[in-house]
Design a protein around this motif. Structure first.
Motif, PDB file in Angstrom:
ATOM      1  N   CYS A 181      -0.670  10.709   7.086  1.00 35.20           N
ATOM      2  CA  CYS A 181      -1.705   9.680   7.176  1.00 35.20           C
ATOM      3  C   CYS A 181      -1.013   8.332   7.290  1.00 35.20           C
ATOM      4  CB  CYS A 181      -2.652   9.715   5.993  1.00 35.20           C
ATOM      5  SG  CYS A 181      -1.988   9.140   4.431  1.00 35.20           S
ATOM      6  N   ASN A 182      -1.725   7.383   7.897  1.00 41.26           N
ATOM      7  CA  ASN A 182      -1.210   6.029   7.935  1.00 41.26           C
ATOM      8  C   ASN A 182      -2.328   5.028   7.728  1.00 41.26           C
ATOM      9  OD1 ASN A 182      -2.497   5.523  10.401  1.00 41.26           O
ATOM     10  ND2 ASN A 182      -0.627   5.244  11.576  1.00 41.26           N
ATOM     11  N   ALA A 183      -1.929   3.800   7.454  1.00 46.41           N
ATOM     12  CA  ALA A 183      -2.887   2.729   7.236  1.00 46.41           C
ATOM     13  C   ALA A 183      -2.367   1.470   7.911  1.00 46.41           C
ATOM     14  CB  ALA A 183      -3.087   2.477   5.748  1.00 46.41           C
ATOM     15  N   VAL A 184      -3.283   0.725   8.525  1.00 46.53           N
ATOM     16  CA  VAL A 184      -2.937  -0.567   9.110  1.00 46.53           C
ATOM     17  C   VAL A 184      -3.244  -1.629   8.068  1.00 46.53           C
ATOM     18  CG1 VAL A 184      -3.373  -2.189  10.969  1.00 46.53           C
ATOM     19  CG2 VAL A 184      -3.472   0.274  11.414  1.00 46.53           C
ATOM     20  N   VAL A 185      -2.198  -2.330   7.644  1.00 45.74           N
ATOM     21  CA  VAL A 185      -2.325  -3.297   6.559  1.00 45.74           C
ATOM     22  C   VAL A 185      -1.756  -4.624   7.040  1.00 45.74           C
ATOM     23  CG1 VAL A 185      -1.800  -3.794   4.140  1.00 45.74           C
ATOM     24  CG2 VAL A 185      -1.988  -1.412   4.916  1.00 45.74           C
TER      25      VAL A 185
ATOM     26  N   VAL B 277       0.858  -1.189   0.000  1.00 42.18           N
ATOM     27  CA  VAL B 277       0.000   0.000   0.000  1.00 42.18           C
ATOM     28  C   VAL B 277       0.887   1.229   0.000  1.00 42.18           C
ATOM     29  CG1 VAL B 277      -1.667   1.344   1.333  1.00 42.18           C
ATOM     30  CG2 VAL B 277      -1.925  -1.143   1.167  1.00 42.18           C
ATOM     31  N   GLN B 278       0.550   2.183  -0.855  1.00 39.02           N
ATOM     32  CA  GLN B 278       1.252   3.468  -0.877  1.00 39.02           C
ATOM     33  C   GLN B 278       0.254   4.578  -0.527  1.00 39.02           C
ATOM     34  OE1 GLN B 278       1.412   1.469  -3.969  1.00 39.02           O
ATOM     35  NE2 GLN B 278       2.981   0.346  -2.835  1.00 39.02           N
ATOM     36  N   LEU B 279       0.725   5.569   0.229  1.00 39.64           N
ATOM     37  CA  LEU B 279      -0.117   6.681   0.671  1.00 39.64           C
ATOM     38  C   LEU B 279       0.532   7.997   0.263  1.00 39.64           C
ATOM     39  CD1 LEU B 279      -0.783   5.443   4.325  1.00 39.64           C
ATOM     40  CD2 LEU B 279      -2.254   5.105   2.327  1.00 39.64           C
ATOM     41  N   VAL B 280      -0.275   8.899  -0.295  1.00 39.15           N
ATOM     42  CA  VAL B 280       0.226  10.207  -0.703  1.00 39.15           C
ATOM     43  C   VAL B 280      -0.722  11.281  -0.170  1.00 39.15           C
ATOM     44  CG1 VAL B 280       0.829  11.721  -2.610  1.00 39.15           C
ATOM     45  CG2 VAL B 280       1.283   9.261  -2.785  1.00 39.15           C
ATOM     46  N   GLU B 281      -0.200  12.135   0.712  1.00 43.58           N
ATOM     47  CA  GLU B 281      -1.001  13.220   1.278  1.00 43.58           C
ATOM     48  C   GLU B 281      -0.933  14.462   0.393  1.00 43.58           C
ATOM     49  OE1 GLU B 281       1.100  11.337   4.993  1.00 43.58           O
ATOM     50  OE2 GLU B 281       1.609  11.854   2.913  1.00 43.58           O
ATOM     51  N   SER B 282      -1.977  15.283   0.494  1.00 42.71           N
ATOM     52  CA  SER B 282      -2.010  16.574  -0.179  1.00 42.71           C
ATOM     53  C   SER B 282      -2.985  17.484   0.555  1.00 42.71           C
ATOM     54  CB  SER B 282      -2.426  16.425  -1.647  1.00 42.71           C
ATOM     55  OG  SER B 282      -3.727  15.875  -1.743  1.00 42.71           O
TER      56      SER B 282
ATOM     57  N   VAL C 258       1.679   1.517   7.507  1.00 39.14           N
ATOM     58  CA  VAL C 258       2.275   2.204   6.361  1.00 39.14           C
ATOM     59  C   VAL C 258       2.036   3.698   6.533  1.00 39.14           C
ATOM     60  CG1 VAL C 258       2.227   2.466   3.849  1.00 39.14           C
ATOM     61  CG2 VAL C 258       1.831   0.217   4.882  1.00 39.14           C
ATOM     62  N   TRP C 259       3.069   4.502   6.245  1.00 42.86           N
ATOM     63  CA  TRP C 259       2.983   5.955   6.406  1.00 42.86           C
ATOM     64  C   TRP C 259       3.116   6.663   5.065  1.00 42.86           C
ATOM     65  CZ3 TRP C 259       1.899   8.245  11.023  1.00 42.86           C
ATOM     66  CH2 TRP C 259       2.061   7.482  12.182  1.00 42.86           C
ATOM     67  N   GLY C 260       2.451   7.804   4.965  1.00 38.57           N
ATOM     68  CA  GLY C 260       2.674   8.699   3.849  1.00 38.57           C
ATOM     69  C   GLY C 260       3.866   9.598   4.138  1.00 38.57           C
ATOM     70  N   GLN C 261       4.162  10.508   3.199  1.00 38.17           N
ATOM     71  CA  GLN C 261       5.357  11.339   3.324  1.00 38.17           C
ATOM     72  C   GLN C 261       5.099  12.606   4.136  1.00 38.17           C
ATOM     73  OE1 GLN C 261       3.331  11.485   0.800  1.00 38.17           O
ATOM     74  NE2 GLN C 261       3.074  13.670   0.371  1.00 38.17           N
ATOM     75  N   GLY C 262       3.829  12.932   4.352  1.00 34.19           N
ATOM     76  CA  GLY C 262       3.480  14.100   5.157  1.00 34.19           C
ATOM     77  C   GLY C 262       3.191  15.331   4.328  1.00 34.19           C
ATOM     78  N   THR C 263       2.378  16.225   4.903  1.00 27.91           N
ATOM     79  CA  THR C 263       2.067  17.507   4.275  1.00 27.91           C
ATOM     80  C   THR C 263       2.063  18.582   5.355  1.00 27.91           C
ATOM     81  OG1 THR C 263       0.511  18.678   2.814  1.00 27.91           O
ATOM     82  CG2 THR C 263      -0.457  17.202   4.447  1.00 27.91           C
ATOM     83  N   GLN C 264       2.690  19.716   5.055  1.00 24.99           N
ATOM     84  CA  GLN C 264       2.850  20.771   6.054  1.00 24.99           C
ATOM     85  C   GLN C 264       1.589  21.615   6.163  1.00 24.99           C
ATOM     86  OE1 GLN C 264       5.662  21.685   8.090  1.00 24.99           O
ATOM     87  NE2 GLN C 264       4.141  23.061   9.014  1.00 24.99           N
TER      88      GLN C 264
ATOM     89  N   GLY D 215      -2.539   0.443  -4.305  1.00 25.21           N
ATOM     90  CA  GLY D 215      -2.000  -0.871  -3.987  1.00 25.21           C
ATOM     91  C   GLY D 215      -3.081  -1.784  -3.446  1.00 25.21           C
ATOM     92  N   SER D 216      -2.749  -2.556  -2.433  1.00 23.67           N
ATOM     93  CA  SER D 216      -3.669  -3.555  -1.870  1.00 23.67           C
ATOM     94  C   SER D 216      -4.661  -2.900  -0.909  1.00 23.67           C
ATOM     95  CB  SER D 216      -2.877  -4.641  -1.152  1.00 23.67           C
ATOM     96  OG  SER D 216      -1.958  -5.255  -2.030  1.00 23.67           O
ATOM     97  N   ILE D 217      -5.566  -2.097  -1.474  1.00 27.21           N
ATOM     98  CA  ILE D 217      -6.496  -1.294  -0.668  1.00 27.21           C
ATOM     99  C   ILE D 217      -7.383  -2.177   0.204  1.00 27.21           C
ATOM    100  CG2 ILE D 217      -8.268   0.475  -0.759  1.00 27.21           C
ATOM    101  CD1 ILE D 217      -5.534   1.308  -1.780  1.00 27.21           C
ATOM    102  N   SER D 218      -7.778  -3.320  -0.304  1.00 28.91           N
ATOM    103  CA  SER D 218      -8.703  -4.178   0.434  1.00 28.91           C
ATOM    104  C   SER D 218      -8.094  -4.708   1.717  1.00 28.91           C
ATOM    105  CB  SER D 218      -9.137  -5.348  -0.443  1.00 28.91           C
ATOM    106  OG  SER D 218      -8.024  -6.112  -0.841  1.00 28.91           O
ATOM    107  N   SER D 219      -6.785  -4.615   1.855  1.00 30.83           N
ATOM    108  CA  SER D 219      -6.103  -5.118   3.049  1.00 30.83           C
ATOM    109  C   SER D 219      -6.087  -4.109   4.192  1.00 30.83           C
ATOM    110  CB  SER D 219      -4.661  -5.502   2.700  1.00 30.83           C
ATOM    111  OG  SER D 219      -4.630  -6.479   1.688  1.00 30.83           O
ATOM    112  N   ILE D 220      -6.550  -2.884   3.933  1.00 30.91           N
ATOM    113  CA  ILE D 220      -6.503  -1.824   4.944  1.00 30.91           C
ATOM    114  C   ILE D 220      -7.638  -1.995   5.946  1.00 30.91           C
ATOM    115  CG2 ILE D 220      -6.687   0.643   5.366  1.00 30.91           C
ATOM    116  CD1 ILE D 220      -5.441   1.118   2.641  1.00 30.91           C
TER     117      ILE D 220
END
Length: 115
Positions: A95-99, A2-7, A104-110, A26-31
C-alpha cells in the motif's frame, strides 16, 4: 510522518478471497490519496487500485470486478477486498499514501494463489 503497515496476505486457492489491510499512523490528515500496488518476481511494480479523497476509485483492468478498495477513516485503515483470485494475482502487495506530494510505502504482504 506517515507509517503504513500491511497485513492479511497468505496462501489461497484459485477462486478464493482475501482481504488485505493497511494501517496508517502518524500525520493521517495529510494523506490525499492511497493505493495498492503489487510486484511479481521479475516484473515491475504495478498499480492495482487507487482511492482519492476517500471516495474516487480507480482499478487496473486486470482486477476490475474482482477487487474492491476502500478506506475506513475512523480506523485509519485502507482495505483491498480480493475475490475470484487467480494464480496470476500472486505477488507482494504494497500500500502507499500520497502525503504532501511525497509517496510513502508499506513493507508489503505476500499473496500466493495456488492449488
Amino acid at each position: 510522518q506517515v507509517q503504513l503497515v500491511e497485513s492479511g496476505g497468505g496462501l489461497v486457492q484459485p477462486g478464493g478471497s482475501l482481504r488485505l489491510s493497511c494501517a496508517a499512523s502518524g500525520s493521517i490528515s495529510s494523506i490525499s490519496a492511497m493505493g495498492w500496488y503489487r510486484q511479481s518476481p521479475g516484473k515491475e511494480r504495478e498499480l492495482v487500485a487507487l482511492i482519492v479523497s476517500g471516495t474516487t476509485t480507480n482499478y487496473a483492468n486486470s482486477v476490475k470486478g474482482r477487487f474492491t478498495i476502500s478506506r475506513d477513516n475512523a480506523k485509519n485503515t485502507l482495505y483491498l477486498q480480493m475475490s475470484s483470485l487467480k494464480p496470476e494475482d500472486t505477488a507482494v502487495y504494497y500500500c502507499n499514501a500520497v502525503v504532501g506530494g511525497r509517496i510513502v510505502w508499506g513493507q508489503g504482504t505476500q499473496v500466493t494463489v495456488s492449488s
